[in-house]
Structure formats: structure tokens, C-alpha cells
Design a protein around this motif. Structure first.
Motif, PDB file in Angstrom:
ATOM      1  N   PRO A 129       0.832  -1.211   0.000  1.00 36.64           N
ATOM      2  CA  PRO A 129       0.000   0.000   0.000  1.00 36.64           C
ATOM      3  C   PRO A 129       0.867   1.262   0.000  1.00 36.64           C
ATOM      4  O   PRO A 129       1.924   1.306   0.616  1.00 36.64           O
ATOM      5  CB  PRO A 129      -0.798  -0.103   1.302  1.00 36.64           C
TER       6      PRO A 129
ATOM      7  N   TRP B 197       0.462  -0.033  -6.140  1.00 39.44           N
ATOM      8  CA  TRP B 197      -0.779  -0.188  -5.380  1.00 39.44           C
ATOM      9  C   TRP B 197      -1.851   0.758  -5.908  1.00 39.44           C
ATOM     10  O   TRP B 197      -2.996   0.362  -6.103  1.00 39.44           O
ATOM     11  CB  TRP B 197      -0.538   0.061  -3.900  1.00 39.44           C
ATOM     12  N   GLU B 198      -1.482   2.021  -6.127  1.00 37.74           N
ATOM     13  CA  GLU B 198      -2.444   3.018  -6.589  1.00 37.74           C
ATOM     14  C   GLU B 198      -3.010   2.660  -7.961  1.00 37.74           C
ATOM     15  O   GLU B 198      -4.135   3.023  -8.280  1.00 37.74           O
ATOM     16  CB  GLU B 198      -1.792   4.405  -6.635  1.00 37.74           C
TER      17      GLU B 198
ATOM     18  N   ALA C 113     -12.888   2.296  -4.539  1.00 33.57           N
ATOM     19  CA  ALA C 113     -11.857   3.094  -3.865  1.00 33.57           C
ATOM     20  C   ALA C 113     -11.902   2.882  -2.355  1.00 33.57           C
ATOM     21  O   ALA C 113     -10.857   2.790  -1.698  1.00 33.57           O
ATOM     22  CB  ALA C 113     -12.032   4.571  -4.200  1.00 33.57           C
ATOM     23  N   ASP C 114     -13.114   2.786  -1.797  1.00 36.98           N
ATOM     24  CA  ASP C 114     -13.250   2.539  -0.354  1.00 36.98           C
ATOM     25  C   ASP C 114     -12.756   1.142   0.018  1.00 36.98           C
ATOM     26  O   ASP C 114     -12.147   0.946   1.067  1.00 36.98           O
ATOM     27  CB  ASP C 114     -14.706   2.705   0.091  1.00 36.98           C
TER      28      ASP C 114
ATOM     29  N   ALA D  78      -8.997   1.146   0.042  1.00 37.66           N
ATOM     30  CA  ALA D  78      -8.538   1.841   1.246  1.00 37.66           C
ATOM     31  C   ALA D  78      -8.683   0.948   2.484  1.00 37.66           C
ATOM     32  O   ALA D  78      -7.819   0.950   3.369  1.00 37.66           O
ATOM     33  CB  ALA D  78      -9.316   3.143   1.435  1.00 37.66           C
ATOM     34  N   ARG D  79      -9.764   0.173   2.545  1.00 41.99           N
ATOM     35  CA  ARG D  79      -9.951  -0.761   3.666  1.00 41.99           C
ATOM     36  C   ARG D  79      -8.887  -1.849   3.649  1.00 41.99           C
ATOM     37  O   ARG D  79      -8.359  -2.228   4.689  1.00 41.99           O
ATOM     38  CB  ARG D  79     -11.346  -1.394   3.631  1.00 41.99           C
TER      39      ARG D  79
ATOM     40  N   ALA E   7      -5.866  -1.587   2.595  1.00 47.48           N
ATOM     41  CA  ALA E   7      -4.622  -0.981   3.081  1.00 47.48           C
ATOM     42  C   ALA E   7      -4.672  -0.773   4.592  1.00 47.48           C
ATOM     43  O   ALA E   7      -3.701  -1.054   5.305  1.00 47.48           O
ATOM     44  CB  ALA E   7      -4.371   0.337   2.370  1.00 47.48           C
ATOM     45  N   ALA E   8      -5.807  -0.296   5.109  1.00 46.90           N
ATOM     46  CA  ALA E   8      -5.937  -0.006   6.539  1.00 46.90           C
ATOM     47  C   ALA E   8      -5.960  -1.288   7.383  1.00 46.90           C
ATOM     48  O   ALA E   8      -5.408  -1.319   8.484  1.00 46.90           O
ATOM     49  CB  ALA E   8      -7.203   0.810   6.794  1.00 46.90           C
TER      50      ALA E   8
END
Length: 169
Positions: free
Chosen positions: A87, A92-93, A111-112, A115-116, A118-119
Motif C-alpha cells: 500500500p 498499489w495506486e 476506492a473505499d 482503502a480498507r 490498506a488499513a
């Protein structure tokens, strides 16, 4: 061998394009059916919290991939180099939103979801063919069947204490 010098066998390339599920095994582990996405001559697999379980894949450098046809028969088995997409990197992007967009039954926008991943510390792994083919052109001599794995979901059923008779009036 770098990706630029690597050539993918035509059978492997075509099987990867059509694959939605691949049987992936890391050294010392059983083959697991994992959801995957074909992108840039490789398969991408997401595993971790809230996603599919793939023990050992996040830390592996090599894996064995088996792709099957529509009727369950094996098409090809090949060794893969495993690299983890980290990430925050440019890769990754570029890759994570494309993989997230292909995720069935995903809650919320792609996108969400990326992001999840990665988090939560999910692993996004890229499995690229090494250029050599293990199997697929010849039929194996043995069945390749594995014994069932131990699981807490399986338990012995007890016989009923009494066999009931139905009385007719």
C-alpha cells in the motif's frame, strides 16, 4: 528472471484470462481455491482480514497455481513468483482499484474497498508465471486427490436411541 525476459506459455496465458478462481499452494501447504483477477500477465489475489484466508501466501516468494476449466477439469499447473503489492506505492495506486472493481459483492465503492484493504493490512499478491510449465500437456498417472483436511465442522453422527414405528389406525 525479470518480467521483461519472461515468456508466458500460450496455454497459461489463455487460462489466466478466463480464471476467476485458482487453486494456489505455497510450499508446505495445501492447495486452496482462491478468488483471483487476471491483470498484466499475472494473477492478483487478495487475502487477509475480511477477505479470503490464504495462509502463507502473503509471505511466500513462490507458489504453485492450478487453473481448472468450466467443468472442473485441470487445464494447467504452473509455478509462480509471488510478489506483494505494498500500500502507498505507485503499483498499489494503479492495481488495487482495478482489483477492487472486480470484487463481487463488495460493500461500497472500489476506492473505499482498496482503502480498507490498506488499513486492515490485507495482502494483495501478484502471481506471475515463471515461464516453465509443470503440468497440463500430459495426463497424470495418479489421481492427485488429497485426503480431507481436519476441521471442527466434521463430527461423528450418533445413531438414534429408538427406531420409531408408525402405527396405523
Amino acid at each position: 528472471m525479470t518480467d521483461a525476459n519472461r515468456t508466458t506459455a500460450p496455454l497459461v496465458g489463455e487460462a489466466m484470462k478466463k480464471a476467476a478462481v485458482a487453486w494456489i499452494s505455497v510450499p508446505g501447504g495445501p492447495a486452496l481455491a482462491l478468488w483471483c483477477v487476471h491483470l498484466e500477465e499475472a494473477l492478483l489475489v487478495v487475502s487477509g482480514p475480511g477477505e479470503q484466508a490464504a495462509p502463507g501466501l502473503a509471505d511466500a516468494t513462490r507458489a504453485q497455481v492450478t487453473l481448472r476449466g468450466d467443468h472442473g477439469g485441470r487445464i494447467v499447473t504452473w509455478p509462480a513468483d509471488v510478489t506483494r503489492v505494498t500500500p502507498g506505492t505507485e503499483q498499489w495506486e494503479t492495481v488495487a482499484p482495478l482489483v477492487a472493481a472486480k470484487r463481487l459483492n463488495a460493500p461500497g465503492p472500489a476506492a473505499d474497498l482498496a482503502a480498507r484493504w490498506a488499513a486492515d493490512g490485507c495482502a494483495l499478491n501478484r502471481l506471475a508465471p515463471t515461464g516453465e510449465q509443470l503440468a497440463g500437456t500430459a495426463l497424470p498417472a495418479d489421481s492427485l486427490a488429497e485426503p480431507p483436511r481436519e476441521t471442527p465442522a466434521v463430527r461423528a453422527t450418533r445413531k438414534p436411541l429408538h427406531l420409531h414405528r408408525v402405527r396405523r389406525r
